[in-house]
Design an enzyme around this catalytic site. Sequence first.
Site, PDB file in Angstrom:
ATOM      1  CG  HIS A 115      31.686  80.861  39.906  1.00 50.73           C
ATOM      2  ND1 HIS A 115      30.865  80.401  40.765  1.00 50.73           N
ATOM      3  CD2 HIS A 115      32.592  82.076  40.270  1.00 50.73           C
ATOM      4  CE1 HIS A 115      31.158  81.869  42.139  1.00 50.73           C
ATOM      5  NE2 HIS A 115      31.415  82.154  41.849  1.00 50.73           N
ATOM      6  CD  GLU A 128      35.286  84.159  41.253  1.00 46.62           C
ATOM      7  OE1 GLU A 128      34.995  84.863  41.957  1.00 46.62           O
ATOM      8  OE2 GLU A 128      35.102  82.567  41.389  1.00 46.62           O
ATOM      9  CG  ASP A 144      35.347  83.980  46.220  1.00 45.84           C
ATOM     10  OD1 ASP A 144      34.406  84.912  45.180  1.00 45.84           O
ATOM     11  OD2 ASP A 144      34.916  83.116  46.242  1.00 45.84           O
ATOM     12  CG  HIS A 193      32.244  82.713  48.308  1.00 42.61           C
ATOM     13  ND1 HIS A 193      30.488  82.572  48.848  1.00 42.61           N
ATOM     14  CD2 HIS A 193      31.370  83.152  47.105  1.00 42.61           C
ATOM     15  CE1 HIS A 193      29.764  83.579  49.113  1.00 42.61           C
ATOM     16  NE2 HIS A 193      30.689  84.500  47.590  1.00 42.61           N
TER      17      HIS A 193
END
Length: 256
Positions: free
Chosen positions: A19, A46, A48, A61
Amino acid sequence: MTTRHPYFDNQGFPIALAHRGFSLEGLENSMRAFQAAVDLGYRYLETDAHGTQDGVAVALHDETLDRTTDATGEVSNRRWDSVKVARIGGIEPVPALEDVLGTWPDVKVNIDVKGVSAIEPVAKVIEKTKSHDRVCIGSFSADRRRKTLKLLSRPVASPAAQREAIGWLIGSVLGADPEITLGEVDALQIPWRNGRVKFLRRRQVESAHKVGRQIHVWTINDRDEMVELLDLGVDGIVSDRADILKEVLMERGQWA
């Protein structure tokens, strides 16, 4: 269980997603954090995405630079030249999504399209890097996801948006046909619990598997919860504690 896209090919093992990379120093979504996950052996990251004023996809993010960097302001209101000099934790530069995809060409990347500003820039980066087989494009908004996918020349993997996932959860309790409730998506990416209320039971996992959809759960940092979810048969776990998740999977003989 079948999968619809090469992104999900993980030698039959559960997918371990780091993450925002892996950092215990608060350097999330930095190249250092992504490298740390890769050094641990992770094949899935992962991240964003937001888009700058001049159309560069940024791996970040928040919609602003305020929380994680030494700069301030909305990414979408700033040009890339001013965003790239911001430092995550005062140390690491904010990376362009193209750098993430280009630095580790064998690593697969789950990309959350966080804002409208990211739609075109994310699609352009995927086209430029020809990353179609190794990205999963999701968003809390089904509209953002669909608009991004529409700009691509080839299919990529994509999970359900928040409202779609909620609809599936409700439908699974009411006995609705999962093929209808899941529609066009390849997977569900959902939280494990809301307080003490758990969202998943084995019958729901099995229901998704019957129609060839995977279930990935976020964001799991507790060892016991990782074990419980793997015992339920989930297909992927997103974690800030990439180190712990790797240990659990290795102990179970499920590390790819």
